[in-house]
Structures are given as structure tokens and as C-alpha cells.
Design an enzyme around this catalytic site. Structure first.
Site, PDB file in Angstrom:
ATOM      1  N   SER A  46      -0.387  -0.739  19.639  1.00 43.76           N
ATOM      2  CA  SER A  46      -0.629  -2.143  19.272  1.00 43.76           C
ATOM      3  C   SER A  46      -1.143  -2.944  20.459  1.00 43.76           C
ATOM      4  O   SER A  46      -0.629  -2.837  21.575  1.00 43.76           O
ATOM      5  CB  SER A  46       0.664  -2.783  18.764  1.00 43.76           C
ATOM      6  OG  SER A  46       0.459  -4.169  18.604  1.00 43.76           O
ATOM      7  N   LYS A  80       4.183  -4.925   5.933  1.00 41.28           N
ATOM      8  CA  LYS A  80       3.784  -6.266   5.484  1.00 41.28           C
ATOM      9  C   LYS A  80       4.398  -6.643   4.139  1.00 41.28           C
ATOM     10  O   LYS A  80       4.674  -7.810   3.890  1.00 41.28           O
ATOM     11  CB  LYS A  80       2.257  -6.382   5.437  1.00 41.28           C
ATOM     12  CG  LYS A  80       1.632  -6.387   6.836  1.00 41.28           C
ATOM     13  CD  LYS A  80       0.135  -6.615   6.793  1.00 41.28           C
ATOM     14  CE  LYS A  80      -0.449  -6.552   8.194  1.00 41.28           C
ATOM     15  NZ  LYS A  80      -1.884  -6.858   8.226  1.00 41.28           N
ATOM     16  N   ALA A 137      -5.964  -5.312   2.869  1.00 39.11           N
ATOM     17  CA  ALA A 137      -6.852  -6.064   3.766  1.00 39.11           C
ATOM     18  C   ALA A 137      -7.809  -6.929   2.952  1.00 39.11           C
ATOM     19  O   ALA A 137      -8.064  -8.087   3.294  1.00 39.11           O
ATOM     20  CB  ALA A 137      -7.636  -5.097   4.646  1.00 39.11           C
ATOM     21  N   TYR A 171     -12.145  -1.602  13.910  1.00 33.55           N
ATOM     22  CA  TYR A 171     -12.837  -1.671  15.200  1.00 33.55           C
ATOM     23  C   TYR A 171     -12.527  -0.397  15.959  1.00 33.55           C
ATOM     24  O   TYR A 171     -11.583   0.331  15.636  1.00 33.55           O
ATOM     25  CB  TYR A 171     -12.405  -2.912  16.004  1.00 33.55           C
ATOM     26  CG  TYR A 171     -10.959  -2.896  16.382  1.00 33.55           C
ATOM     27  CD1 TYR A 171     -10.010  -3.497  15.564  1.00 33.55           C
ATOM     28  CD2 TYR A 171     -10.526  -2.257  17.542  1.00 33.55           C
ATOM     29  CE1 TYR A 171      -8.670  -3.460  15.890  1.00 33.55           C
ATOM     30  CE2 TYR A 171      -9.188  -2.216  17.875  1.00 33.55           C
ATOM     31  CZ  TYR A 171      -8.270  -2.819  17.056  1.00 33.55           C
ATOM     32  OH  TYR A 171      -6.934  -2.769  17.374  1.00 33.55           O
ATOM     33  N   GLY A 218     -13.866  -2.697  -0.914  1.00 30.28           N
ATOM     34  CA  GLY A 218     -12.482  -2.237  -0.731  1.00 30.28           C
ATOM     35  C   GLY A 218     -11.517  -3.112  -1.502  1.00 30.28           C
ATOM     36  O   GLY A 218     -11.752  -4.314  -1.656  1.00 30.28           O
ATOM     37  N   GLY A 271     -13.930  -5.605  13.633  1.00 33.59           N
ATOM     38  CA  GLY A 271     -12.784  -6.466  13.356  1.00 33.59           C
ATOM     39  C   GLY A 271     -11.938  -6.850  14.556  1.00 33.59           C
ATOM     40  O   GLY A 271     -10.846  -7.400  14.381  1.00 33.59           O
TER      41      GLY A 271
HETATM   42  P1  ATR Z   1      -5.530  -1.518   3.494  1.00 31.24           P
HETATM   43  O1  ATR Z   1      -4.170  -2.079   3.236  1.00 31.24           O
HETATM   44  O2  ATR Z   1      -5.861  -1.326   4.948  1.00 31.24           O
HETATM   45  O3  ATR Z   1      -6.589  -2.306   2.795  1.00 31.24           O
HETATM   46  P2  ATR Z   1      -5.297   0.578   1.498  1.00 31.24           P
HETATM   47  O4  ATR Z   1      -4.470  -0.313   0.665  1.00 31.24           O
HETATM   48  O5  ATR Z   1      -4.866   1.987   1.713  1.00 31.24           O
HETATM   49  O6  ATR Z   1      -5.528  -0.024   2.941  1.00 31.24           O
HETATM   50  O7  ATR Z   1      -6.786   0.572   0.887  1.00 31.24           O
HETATM   51  C1  ATR Z   1      -7.767   1.377   1.412  1.00 31.24           C
HETATM   52  C2  ATR Z   1      -9.128   0.947   0.816  1.00 31.24           C
HETATM   53  O8  ATR Z   1     -10.149   1.758   1.437  1.00 31.24           O
HETATM   54  C3  ATR Z   1      -9.258   1.186  -0.676  1.00 31.24           C
HETATM   55  O9  ATR Z   1     -10.136   0.219  -1.213  1.00 31.24           O
HETATM   56  C4  ATR Z   1      -9.916   2.582  -0.731  1.00 31.24           C
HETATM   57  O10 ATR Z   1     -10.637   2.836  -1.927  1.00 31.24           O
HETATM   58  P3  ATR Z   1      -9.857   3.395  -3.217  1.00 31.24           P
HETATM   59  O11 ATR Z   1      -9.060   2.250  -3.749  1.00 31.24           O
HETATM   60  O12 ATR Z   1     -10.908   3.829  -4.133  1.00 31.24           O
HETATM   61  O13 ATR Z   1      -8.984   4.539  -2.706  1.00 31.24           O
HETATM   62  C5  ATR Z   1     -10.870   2.446   0.404  1.00 31.24           C
HETATM   63  N1  ATR Z   1     -11.356   3.725   0.967  1.00 31.24           N
HETATM   64  C6  ATR Z   1     -10.697   4.603   1.768  1.00 31.24           C
HETATM   65  N2  ATR Z   1     -11.499   5.624   2.131  1.00 31.24           N
HETATM   66  C7  ATR Z   1     -12.712   5.391   1.546  1.00 31.24           C
HETATM   67  C8  ATR Z   1     -13.968   6.065   1.537  1.00 31.24           C
HETATM   68  N3  ATR Z   1     -14.146   7.223   2.219  1.00 31.24           N
HETATM   69  N4  ATR Z   1     -14.988   5.524   0.846  1.00 31.24           N
HETATM   70  C9  ATR Z   1     -14.829   4.380   0.177  1.00 31.24           C
HETATM   71  N5  ATR Z   1     -13.668   3.676   0.126  1.00 31.24           N
HETATM   72  C10 ATR Z   1     -12.625   4.173   0.812  1.00 31.24           C
END
Ligand code: ATR
Length: 272
Positions: A14, A65, A130, A214, A126, A236
Site C-alpha cells: 500500500s 470495503k 470500482a 496503474y 467494467g 489511476g
Molecule cells: P473491482 O471491485 O476492482 O471493480 P471486480 O468487482 O472483481 O473488481 O470487477 C472486475 C471487473 O473487471 C468486472 O467488470 C469484470 O468483468 P465481468 O463482470 O464480466 O467478470 C472485469 N474484467 C476482469 N477481467 C477482464 C477482462 N480480461 N476483460 C474484460 N473485463 C474484465
């Protein structure tokens, strides 16, 4: 001395202790800021021990969180909207209060980068935590429309349902052809060197391609945007600093300037 800490698991890498120590030094604030590794099933106990030892406030990162959201006695509107808490403090009535500064940190960073959010159409990729935390602050900043695209379309639809008609959900293959001045990658694809598979045509009017991740090198998404001639790409790191600055402001009533700390962190990341 007033104590603050970031809670996470893992927490070893961190940057928050460094960032907050720099902010405090710049503003002449006397405080101590530590990193606390909480057990995966023990966030609440860890927080209570910290407060019993004089802790005044905390930041919360992966995977706590939602646990912080549950633990807080009071929640800010933006924490409720995000469904997650990244900043905790004891308010003047002694109540444990949860806030979320991630989304306003993003907006502050976009503004720092020269983007005028007023009236623009944003493509947000996504549908995880986040992404969810960013939508309310982007709408509050005056954007006209937000298209929320995700690999798993049902997750985008579930998030969009909590907002009004300014937010549209879709899959990557059916992103509407609009003029997106800002494209934000809120997926974790970059962690494995990947990028969301969207068509390059959606970048045609894009002024800034922003990746919430990042690292030492530009992410795959940023590299792709650069190759597609998007004028500006950003990672980021600025958002990380801006969310920390907003947390610092909540605790101390002073808002730090992120610019000097951003320069130091960039240098550290690039290994110079
Ligand atoms: P965070 O809390 O950091 O947002 P998360 O809740 O695990 O993490 O969500 C990860 C996001 O990255 C999701 O939108 C995921 O898509 P899916 O909902 O379809 O799983 C997306 N993601 C992860 N790897 C990916 C990839 N290789 N291509 C496209 N989207 C991806």
C-alpha cells in the site's frame, strides 16, 4: 499523536502510509499513519482494536470495503450509492461514520487532467465495485450520459438499475455508436496485461482514455488508446492520490495538493 491507518489484505504494497505522511508534512499536521493487515474474516475486530488504541480514522481497501460499509453506524450519501466504504472516522457525536472518496477522487483527477465533464457522454467499462463507485460522482459532476459496458452484461444492468435514464447498460459487442469524449477502464483486465475487447471506433471522439489501474508501464488499455490516436491517456495513480486527499480533508479539514506527491510516486514506480 493522532493515529490513522489503512486496512487491507494484503496490505504490504500500500502507498497510503507514504501518501498521507507526505500530505501531513506538507500541511504541518501531526499524525501517524500505518498499514494494518487485517485477517480476512477479522476486519471488525481489527478496527475495534485500532480505535481502542487511539485510532482516529481509517482507509479501507481490498477486500474490506463492503465489511466497512456493514460496520459503519452512519453512511454518507456517496458511500450508500457506491455500496462500499473506503474512509472511516468517528464523527462529533462519537458515531462510526463511513464515506467513499473513490468516485470524487476520480472526478478530481479528471478535472486535474483538463477534462470538462459538463455535458459530455462517457463510456465506462467494467461493472465491479470500482465502476459502481464512480457513476454517482460522474453524474453529479454534470455529465450528460454514461454508457456502462461490461463483459457480463447482467452486472452492468444491475448497477444501471440503481440510477436514472442517464445510465445505459450494454455488453461490449453492442455499445451504442455515440460520441464518447471520455472512456474509462474500470475493469481489472490490466492486472493480467489485457484490455476490455471493445471496437476502436468508440475511441474516435475520445479526448482522454483513463485506466483506473496503474503500474510502472502504461496499461494495455492505455497503449491501445495511444495506438488509436486518442490525444491523452492516463492511469489511476492520480485517482489514488485524489481519493487519499479527500479522506485527509474529511479527517483534518485541510485539502492537500496532490501534485508534488504524484511526481515522487511516478518516479518511484519508474524505478528512478
Ligand atoms: P473491482 O471491485 O476492482 O471493480 P471486480 O468487482 O472483481 O473488481 O470487477 C472486475 C471487473 O473487471 C468486472 O467488470 C469484470 O468483468 P465481468 O463482470 O464480466 O467478470 C472485469 N474484467 C476482469 N477481467 C477482464 C477482462 N480480461 N476483460 C474484460 N473485463 C474484465
Amino acid at each position: 499523536m493522532d493515529r490513522y491507518a489503512v486496512f487491507g489484505n494484503p496490505i504490504g504494497h500500500s502507498k497510503s502510509p507514504f501518501i498521507h505522511t507526505q500530505f501531513a508534512a506538507a500541511l504541518g499536521e501531526q499524525l501517524q499513519y500505518d498499514a494494518i493487515l487485517a485477517p480476512l474474516d477479522g476486519f471488525a475486530d481489527s478496527w475495534h482494536s485500532f480505535v481502542a488504541a487511539g485510532g482516529k480514522g481509517g482507509n479501507v481497501t481490498v477486500p474490506f470495503k463492503e465489511a466497512a460499509y456493514q460496520l459503519a453506524e452512519l453512511l454518507s450519501a456517496r458511500a450508500k450509492q457506491a455500496g462500499a466504504v473506503n474512509t472511516l472516522y468517528i464523527n462529533s457525536d462519537g458515531k462510526l461514520t463511513g464515506d467513499n472518496t473513490d468516485g470524487i477522487g476520480l472526478v478530481a483527477d479528471l478535472t486535474r487532467l483538463g477534462i470538462n465533464l459538463n455535458g459530455i457522454t462517457v463510456l465506462l467499462l467494467g461493472a465491479g465495485g470500482a465502476s459502481r463507485g464512480a457513476i454517482g460522482p460522474l453524474l453529479d459532476a454534470g455529465i450528460k450520459q454514461l454508457v456502462l459496458a461490461n463483459r457480463t452484461v447482467s452486472k452492468a444492468q444491475a448497477i444501471a438499475a440503481a440510477f436514472d435514464q442517464r445510465v445505459l447498460a450494454c455488453g461490449y459487442a453492442d455499445i451504442p455508436a455515440k460520441s464518447y469524449q471520455l472512456v474509462i477502464n474500470a475493469t481489472s483486465a490490466g492486472l493480467s496485461g489485457e484490455r476490455p475487447c471493445i471496437a476502436a471506433q468508440h475511441l474516435q471522439q475520445c479526448q482522454l482514455a483513463y485506466d483506473m489501474l496503474y503500474g510502472a508501464e502504461p496499461t494495455a488499455f492505455m497503449q491501445w488508446a495511444k495506438a488509436a490516436a486518442v490525444p491523452q491517456q492516463a492511469d489511476g495513480l492520480g485517482m489514488l492520490l485524489a481519493q487519499a486527499a479527500e479522506a485527509f480533508y474529511i479527517w483534518r479539514g485541510k485539502r492537500p495538493d496532490i501534485t508534488p506527491v504524484l511526481a515522487v510516486l511516478k518516479q518511484q514506480l519508474s524505478g528512478n
